[in-house]
Enzyme design. Structure first.
Site, PDB file in Angstrom:
ATOM      1  N   HIS A  89      -1.590  33.183 -18.171  1.00 39.77           N
ATOM      2  CA  HIS A  89      -2.479  32.464 -19.091  1.00 39.77           C
ATOM      3  C   HIS A  89      -1.998  31.051 -19.352  1.00 39.77           C
ATOM      4  CE1 HIS A  89       0.411  34.450 -21.918  1.00 39.77           C
ATOM      5  NE2 HIS A  89       0.340  33.301 -22.575  1.00 39.77           N
ATOM      6  N   GLU A 120       6.383  30.436 -20.440  1.00 38.63           N
ATOM      7  CA  GLU A 120       6.580  31.825 -20.832  1.00 38.63           C
ATOM      8  C   GLU A 120       6.625  32.655 -19.552  1.00 38.63           C
ATOM      9  OE1 GLU A 120       3.255  33.397 -23.059  1.00 38.63           O
ATOM     10  OE2 GLU A 120       4.372  35.163 -23.707  1.00 38.63           O
TER      11      GLU A 120
HETATM   12 CO    CO Z   1       1.621  33.051 -24.156  1.00 37.70          CO
END
Ligand code: CO
Length: 142
Positions: free
Chosen positions: A16, A138
């Site tokens: 994402h 991330e």
């Molecule tokens: Co995230």
């Protein structure tokens, strides 16, 4: 030619793109208008955010809104009150192997260096933007 990496833990797809905003539901509305599937808001108190996911065929957009007084995105929104891209999330097959490899290379892991459970119920780690061309990264175990 020697491959740059021969390590077993390989970098996978873009899971994402996270966009920090003051109001995640409001921010996602325009994506709904474009025909995207938009989730209900999901509070993640452990991460200090409320998330709204927009599902795209090849990845997700994750709107994150501050939750609580010590939200890690509060400072970001002070600087960018209109919102902005906050981090990118890549999938890895083995998050501990990826972490150990990064530490070996001198990269910095944020927090205590141990994976925490992220927005999708899977272990995640955050990596220092200074080691990734200015982008907060991330990693999520796929
Ligand atoms: Co995230």
């Amino acid at each position: 030619m020697t491959p740059v990496s021969t390590h077993a833990s390989s970098l996978g797809r873009l899971n994402h793109v996270a966009i920090a905003v003051l109001d995640a539901v409001k921010a996602a509305r325009i994506y709904g208008a474009l025909g995207a599937k938009v989730s209900a808001p999901v509070p993640l108190p452990e991460h200090g955010v409320i998330t709204v996911f927009v599902d795209l065929p090849n990845t997700k957009i994750e709107f994150i809104e501050p939750l609580g007084d010590s939200s890690p995105i509060a400072k970001f929104l002070e600087r960018s009150p209109d919102g902005g891209i906050h981090h990118l999330c890549y999938e890895v097959t083995d998050i501990l192997a990826a972490r150990d490899r990064l530490v070996q290379e001198g990269a910095r892991i944020l927090g205590d260096g141990e994976p925490r459970i992220g927005a999708h119920g899977k272990p995640v780690l955050f990596l220092h933007p200074k080691d990734f061309s200015g982008a907060l990264i991330e990693l999520e175990q796929a």
